[in-house]
Design an enzyme around this catalytic site. Structure first.
Site, PDB file in Angstrom:
ATOM      1  N   ALA A  74       0.815  -1.222   0.000  1.00 16.45           N
ATOM      2  CA  ALA A  74       0.000   0.000   0.000  1.00 16.45           C
ATOM      3  C   ALA A  74       0.846   1.268   0.000  1.00 16.45           C
ATOM      4  CB  ALA A  74      -0.962  -0.017   1.190  1.00 16.45           C
ATOM      5  N   SER A 120      -6.189  -2.164   7.754  1.00 12.94           N
ATOM      6  CA  SER A 120      -5.655  -2.612   9.046  1.00 12.94           C
ATOM      7  C   SER A 120      -4.147  -2.771   8.923  1.00 12.94           C
ATOM      8  CB  SER A 120      -6.322  -3.930   9.457  1.00 12.94           C
ATOM      9  OG  SER A 120      -5.831  -4.350  10.713  1.00 12.94           O
ATOM     10  N   TYR A 172      -4.918   4.577  16.976  1.00  8.03           N
ATOM     11  CA  TYR A 172      -4.419   4.369  18.334  1.00  8.03           C
ATOM     12  C   TYR A 172      -4.390   5.705  19.056  1.00  8.03           C
ATOM     13  CZ  TYR A 172      -1.366   2.702  22.098  1.00  8.03           C
ATOM     14  OH  TYR A 172      -0.839   2.380  23.318  1.00  8.03           O
ATOM     15  N   TYR A 182       5.780   5.302  21.269  1.00  2.00           N
ATOM     16  CA  TYR A 182       5.110   5.192  19.968  1.00  2.00           C
ATOM     17  C   TYR A 182       5.663   6.317  19.098  1.00  2.00           C
ATOM     18  CZ  TYR A 182       1.152   3.805  16.964  1.00  2.00           C
ATOM     19  OH  TYR A 182       0.357   3.314  15.959  1.00  2.00           O
ATOM     20  N   GLY A 221      -1.246  -7.813  21.401  1.00  2.00           N
ATOM     21  CA  GLY A 221       0.086  -8.344  21.103  1.00  2.00           C
ATOM     22  C   GLY A 221       0.201  -8.922  19.705  1.00  2.00           C
ATOM     23  N   ARG A 223       1.748  -9.039  15.668  1.00  2.00           N
ATOM     24  CA  ARG A 223       3.111  -9.036  15.144  1.00  2.00           C
ATOM     25  C   ARG A 223       3.666  -7.609  15.056  1.00  2.00           C
ATOM     26  NH1 ARG A 223       6.129 -12.533  11.461  1.00  2.00           N
ATOM     27  NH2 ARG A 223       7.650 -11.215  10.414  1.00  2.00           N
ATOM     28  N   ALA A 224       2.848  -6.695  14.499  1.00  4.50           N
ATOM     29  CA  ALA A 224       3.294  -5.303  14.346  1.00  4.50           C
ATOM     30  C   ALA A 224       3.572  -4.670  15.711  1.00  4.50           C
ATOM     31  CB  ALA A 224       2.243  -4.496  13.586  1.00  4.50           C
TER      32      ALA A 224
HETATM   33  P1  NAD Z   1      -0.648  -6.770  12.242  1.00  3.27           P
HETATM   34  O1  NAD Z   1       0.792  -7.103  12.196  1.00  3.27           O
HETATM   35  O2  NAD Z   1      -1.623  -7.883  12.337  1.00  3.27           O
HETATM   36  O3  NAD Z   1      -1.100  -5.874  11.023  1.00  3.27           O
HETATM   37  C1  NAD Z   1      -0.289  -4.955  10.340  1.00  3.27           C
HETATM   38  C2  NAD Z   1      -0.222  -5.431   8.901  1.00  3.27           C
HETATM   39  O4  NAD Z   1       0.259  -4.396   8.054  1.00  3.27           O
HETATM   40  C3  NAD Z   1       0.704  -6.625   8.710  1.00  3.27           C
HETATM   41  O5  NAD Z   1      -0.034  -7.692   8.144  1.00  3.27           O
HETATM   42  C4  NAD Z   1       1.730  -6.100   7.723  1.00  3.27           C
HETATM   43  O6  NAD Z   1       2.159  -7.101   6.831  1.00  3.27           O
HETATM   44  C5  NAD Z   1       0.928  -5.025   7.002  1.00  3.27           C
HETATM   45  N1  NAD Z   1       1.703  -4.024   6.272  1.00  3.27           N
HETATM   46  C6  NAD Z   1       2.743  -3.278   6.702  1.00  3.27           C
HETATM   47  N2  NAD Z   1       3.172  -2.462   5.729  1.00  3.27           N
HETATM   48  C7  NAD Z   1       2.366  -2.692   4.636  1.00  3.27           C
HETATM   49  C8  NAD Z   1       2.317  -2.161   3.326  1.00  3.27           C
HETATM   50  N3  NAD Z   1       3.177  -1.231   2.920  1.00  3.27           N
HETATM   51  N4  NAD Z   1       1.369  -2.635   2.483  1.00  3.27           N
HETATM   52  C9  NAD Z   1       0.495  -3.576   2.875  1.00  3.27           C
HETATM   53  N5  NAD Z   1       0.497  -4.119   4.127  1.00  3.27           N
HETATM   54  C10 NAD Z   1       1.431  -3.675   4.991  1.00  3.27           C
HETATM   55  O7  NAD Z   1      -0.791  -5.780  13.497  1.00  3.27           O
HETATM   56  P2  NAD Z   1      -2.033  -4.991  14.125  1.00  3.27           P
HETATM   57  O8  NAD Z   1      -1.494  -4.457  15.411  1.00  3.27           O
HETATM   58  O9  NAD Z   1      -3.249  -5.800  14.145  1.00  3.27           O
HETATM   59  O10 NAD Z   1      -2.213  -3.734  13.158  1.00  3.27           O
HETATM   60  C11 NAD Z   1      -3.384  -3.458  12.421  1.00  3.27           C
HETATM   61  C12 NAD Z   1      -3.804  -2.017  12.642  1.00  3.27           C
HETATM   62  O11 NAD Z   1      -4.218  -1.854  13.997  1.00  3.27           O
HETATM   63  C13 NAD Z   1      -2.694  -0.993  12.418  1.00  3.27           C
HETATM   64  O12 NAD Z   1      -3.226   0.155  11.798  1.00  3.27           O
HETATM   65  C14 NAD Z   1      -2.276  -0.661  13.831  1.00  3.27           C
HETATM   66  O13 NAD Z   1      -1.659   0.613  13.930  1.00  3.27           O
HETATM   67  C15 NAD Z   1      -3.621  -0.687  14.510  1.00  3.27           C
HETATM   68  N6  NAD Z   1      -3.589  -0.730  15.976  1.00  3.27           N
HETATM   69  C16 NAD Z   1      -2.929  -1.725  16.634  1.00  3.27           C
HETATM   70  C17 NAD Z   1      -2.895  -1.737  18.028  1.00  3.27           C
HETATM   71  C18 NAD Z   1      -2.161  -2.825  18.780  1.00  3.27           C
HETATM   72  O14 NAD Z   1      -1.928  -2.680  19.973  1.00  3.27           O
HETATM   73  N7  NAD Z   1      -1.812  -3.928  18.131  1.00  3.27           N
HETATM   74  C19 NAD Z   1      -3.570  -0.734  18.758  1.00  3.27           C
HETATM   75  C20 NAD Z   1      -4.260   0.257  18.055  1.00  3.27           C
HETATM   76  C21 NAD Z   1      -4.265   0.248  16.665  1.00  3.27           C
END
Ligand code: NAD
Length: 286
Positions: A74, A120, A172, A182, A221, A223-224
């Site tokens: 993306a 996401s 977030y 962060y 928790g 991966r990201a």
């Molecule tokens: P996740 O690792 O499941 O999801 C992040 C995904 O983004 C991964 O699958 C990764 O491969 C993909 N990605 C990264 N760069 C990309 C690119 N250039 N093109 C396409 N895909 C790409 O982790 P998550 O924590 O579930 O994250 C999903 C969303 O939730 C994110 O926006 C994150 O900021 C948000 N979020 C997470 C938390 C948390 O504590 N985990 C809290 C609030 C918000």
């Protein structure tokens, strides 16, 4: 008639994207996912080998079906934007048509239209640096991957979205309150994403009556999140200080996404919806 969803940012069964896919599938939607190109092979082979079968289980005992997995990066809108070194990179060489424009074209060719678009994904190469020590390149990379990627997805998918559809992203609270750790411009990227949610709600609402909302999720928790390094501390902090002292389940965010994409939420757009056990409402830690 069932709805069709495209969920960008699913590469394993731990994150919010996966949970949203499950909740939408449980509500009867057909599921398409966009998987980051470098993660594509592992994700597809794990799916094929049944590694996710346990977590594919829905409430009624059936397994979530993913109708198609699209490779996606993306950060690139069209083939002209892809630098030579990325094209030549081994981890990109096997896949084709993974820029945002091409993915939208492929989905159109394969399925015609969608009803639900989910963003996401996030990435900030300098997330572990203080904002004041972040490079221009790192800051712009965080905004490109985490904020503009949403504008680009909506821009390219809007023409194939059915009227009354729904678009959702994940944000977030670091966008509006100080969350040390962060860094790298990720807090700025989430602030942009939330502001863009309002403006895009206006534009997509007027164009096609599509609703645009973002879910401000508590710590999970994934991966990201593990890559950021402070996630266990944030989970503990939330458990100690939030009004609801319970674990936050990814499914609770998934169910909110399903609600927001349903007719039950037909007047909700431009909103930031907190799914965080209420932590955002606290003024002090206790
Ligand atoms: P996740 O690792 O499941 O999801 C992040 C995904 O983004 C991964 O699958 C990764 O491969 C993909 N990605 C990264 N760069 C990309 C690119 N250039 N093109 C396409 N895909 C790409 O982790 P998550 O924590 O579930 O994250 C999903 C969303 O939730 C994110 O926006 C994150 O900021 C948000 N979020 C997470 C938390 C948390 O504590 N985990 C809290 C609030 C918000």
């Amino acid at each position: 008639k069932g709805k069709r969803a495209f969920i960008a940012g699913v590469a394993d069964d731990n994150g919010y994207g996966w949970a949203i896919a499950k909740s939408l599938a449980a509500a009867g939607a057909e599921i398409l996912v966009g998987t980051w190109v470098p993660a594509l092979n592992i994700f597809e082979s794990s799916l094929r080998r049944g590694k996710f079968d346990e977590s594919r289980k829905l409430q009624d005992g059936s397994l979530m079906e993913i109708a198609k997995v699209y490779p996606l990066d993306a950060v690139y809108d069209s083939p002209e934007d892809v630098p030579e070194d990325v094209k030549a990179n081994k981890r990109y060489a096997g896949a084709t048509n993974w820029t945002v424009q091409e993915v939208a074209e492929s989905v159109k060719k394969d399925f015609g239209t969608i009803d639900i678009l989910v963003h996401s994904l996030a990435n900030g190469p300098e997330v572990s640096k203080l904002l004041s020590e972040t490079s221009r390149k790192g800051y712009l990379a965080a905004l490109s991957a985490s904020s503009y990627s949403y504008i680009s997805l909506l821009k390219h998918f809007l023409p194939i979205m059915n009227p009354d559809g729904s678009a959702i992203s994940l944000t977030y609270i670091a966008s509006e309150r100080i969350i040390p750790g962060y860094g790298g411009g990720m807090s700025s990227a989430k602030a942009a994403l939330e502001s863009d949610t309002r403006v895009l709600a206006f534009e997509a609402g007027r164009k096609k009556r599509i609703r645009v909302n973002t879910i401000s999720a508590g710590p999970l928790g994934s991966r990201a999140a593990k890559a950021i390094g402070f996630i266990d501390m944030m989970i503990d902090y939330s458990f100690t200080n939030a009004p609801l002292q319970k674990e936050l389940h990814a499914e609770e965010v998934g169910n909110t996404a399903a609600f927001l994409s349903s007719p039950l939420a037909s007047a909700i757009t431009g909103a930031v919806i907190y799914v965080d056990n209420g932590l955002n409402a606290m003024g002090v830690g206790v």
